[in-house]
Design a protein around this motif. Sequence first.
Motif, PDB file in Angstrom:
ATOM      1  N   MET A  79      34.960  30.458  34.860  1.00 14.20           N
ATOM      2  CA  MET A  79      35.579  31.713  35.243  1.00 14.20           C
ATOM      3  C   MET A  79      35.818  31.778  36.743  1.00 14.20           C
ATOM      4  O   MET A  79      36.890  32.175  37.214  1.00 14.20           O
ATOM      5  CB  MET A  79      34.674  32.867  34.807  1.00 14.20           C
ATOM      6  N   THR A  83      39.337  32.245  38.952  1.00 19.68           N
ATOM      7  CA  THR A  83      39.611  33.241  39.978  1.00 19.68           C
ATOM      8  C   THR A  83      40.092  32.581  41.262  1.00 19.68           C
ATOM      9  O   THR A  83      40.940  33.120  41.978  1.00 19.68           O
ATOM     10  CB  THR A  83      38.367  34.104  40.277  1.00 19.68           C
ATOM     11  N   PHE A 143      35.484  38.381  39.614  1.00 19.84           N
ATOM     12  CA  PHE A 143      36.872  38.277  39.179  1.00 19.84           C
ATOM     13  C   PHE A 143      37.720  39.367  39.828  1.00 19.84           C
ATOM     14  O   PHE A 143      38.835  39.110  40.284  1.00 19.84           O
ATOM     15  CB  PHE A 143      36.976  38.375  37.657  1.00 19.84           C
TER      16      PHE A 143
END
Length: 225
Positions: A79, A83, A143
């Motif tokens: 993740m 980003t 994020f």
Amino acid sequence: MPSPTPSIPPADKGPVRRSAGRPRDPAKLEAILDAGWALFLERGVEAVPMEAIAARARVSKGTLYASFVDKTALFEAAMLRETERIEVAQRFAATEVFDAPLSDTLRAFGIGIMNFLASDQAIGFYGALSADVRRHPDLSHAFWELGPGRTRANLATILAKAGERGEIEIDDPGHAAEALFGLWQGFSNLQLALEGGTDDARAAIADRVERGIAIFMRAHRGGRP
């Protein structure tokens, strides 16, 4: 020509829990992250066993667990890598060329970020993994800071500088950035989420950005011709 990047503090990404024995081969680590991310997009995080990730990456389970202690740690790392890709996708548009008119700078920014949001990777993330991200507050914050939050801050910086130069009249750059982004996006995010009309949405990006800039400039030029 100088191209200064707006000064925006880096986001606090938080700790990523990896095992001590990371693989020495960077290609294997990338293969693991690629495989994990692809499977997460296909099935959601909970439905993906570590064995499936190892098989997709073509590495042993020992190599996988030497890299990440568990699936959550792998998801966090994948993740955060995504980003960072979002940041790279808009980095060129977050720079301002002083000799260029504001409309040219906004056009580059708008087309760049809207093309990214209409990309398969962005659509896949929002469709498949948004619920998983919300279950990880630290990851969700990271994020936001590197994705939407940084986009808003970069655009607000461009508008604030244009206001200082007298190109536009603007009271709150942050609110103005949100309004302009809304003009660019319109209902395209719903179209992509509900209809999957990526070809139509992508084909309309340039016109949508151009119309948004025209409306925005008329609203913020004040008494200027």
